[in-house]
Design a protein around this motif. Structure first.
Motif, short mmCIF file in Angstrom:
data_model
loop_
_atom_site.label_atom_id
_atom_site.label_comp_id
_atom_site.label_asym_id
_atom_site.label_seq_id
_atom_site.Cartn_x
_atom_site.Cartn_y
_atom_site.Cartn_z
N ASP A 41 -5.51 4.80 1.98
CA ASP A 41 -5.01 4.26 1.04
C ASP A 41 -4.83 4.91 -0.26
O ASP A 41 -6.07 5.14 -0.74
CB ASP A 41 -5.98 2.98 0.54
N LEU A 95 0.01 5.03 1.95
CA LEU A 95 -1.01 5.90 2.36
C LEU A 95 -0.77 7.13 3.19
O LEU A 95 0.11 7.50 2.94
CB LEU A 95 -1.01 5.18 3.96
N HIS A 102 0.80 -1.43 0.24
CA HIS A 102 -0.40 -0.04 0.36
C HIS A 102 1.20 1.34 -0.80
O HIS A 102 2.25 1.17 0.60
CB HIS A 102 -0.65 -0.04 1.33
#
Length: 255
Positions: free
Chosen positions: A67, A62, A60
């Motif tokens: 996200d 972030l 991911h």
């Protein structure tokens, strides 16, 4: 305004070939983080995964815990602006029109620019030193002038995170210094790929060194830029000294 960026276990593969492998990276609000590494090390692919052109195959990216890849395009563009490497457009737009495009994430569909938008565009043109070129067509500019126009467009976007892939491409040394100074003082969180290690050492708070898609070192420029690392990653002999004026580590390559 700035934001915290966290990249967690991010990987990207194509046809079974892993271009980026399990990268962890953080940028605190207001930090300028540099990605360095030889050609083909994965810098551009990693940046594209962060700003959304590519979708990671694992992990991911972030921004303040959200996200980036689950955001709508518009929501992401309201928080993140990018200056890609060798950004091109064939549209016969003026420089001012290209820069003003940075306001589009903050407007409704077909909403016209207003006086405040025009003032932001003019201010950005001034900041990157191309206000006299505002009425020229974008394709008529030199590579360095285009690069400065794209930085101005990103600033007009008023992002919390700036992601830049070789922002000093095509620029002479004066504008390399001007643009990197502008970025580092912009108040945003900045993630940028750079080839020039001495510029990276001076302008970046921390560096991440990529080799074959993996982070092989990270830390302050003083911690990262060592003769041993340069030999292992870049396969060059080098001395690293402390600049007497700036105090930044300075790399001198040896034959």
């Amino acid at each position: 305004m700035s934001a915290e960026l966290r990249v967690e276990g991010l990987s990207y593969s194509v046809d079974g070939h892993e271009l980026v492998h399990a990268v962890d990276l953080t940028a605190a609000p207001g930090e300028t983080i540099g990605l360095v590494g030889p050609n083909g090390s994965g810098k551009t692919t990693l940046l594209r995964c962060v700003y959304g052109t590519l979708r990671p195959t694992a992990g991911h990216a972030l921004l303040d815990g959200a996200d980036l890849h689950t955001m709508t395009h518009k929501a992401r563009a309201q928080r993140l602006a990018t200056v890609p490497q060798d950004g091109q457009t064939d549209f016969e737009l003026t420089v001012r029109e290209v820069v003003a495009m940075g306001r589009s994430p903050h407007k409704r569909f077909w909403e016209a620019d207003n006086a405040a938008d025009a003032a932001l565009a003019d201010a950005a043109l001034d900041r990157v030193g191309i206000r006299p070129l505002a009425d020229r067509t974008f394709p008529s500019l030199s590579g360095g002038e285009r690069q400065r126009a794209l930085v101005a467009r990103a600033l007009v976007q008023q992002p919390a995170l700036l992601v830049l892939d070789e922002p000093t491409n095509h620029l002479d040394i004066r504008y390399q210094l001007d643009i990197l100074t502008l970025i580092s003082r912009s108040g945003t969180t900045n993630l940028l790929a750079l080839h020039d290690l001495n510029l990276a050492a001076y302008y970046c708070d921390r560096l991440y060194v990529l080799q074959a898609g993996r982070v092989v070192a990270s830390g302050t420029p003083r911690d990262v830029l060592t003769p041993g690392l340069l030999a292992a990653v870049y396969e060059v002999s080098a001395e690293v000294s402390t600049h007497p004026t700036t105090g930044a580590p300075t790399v001198t390559y040896l034959p």
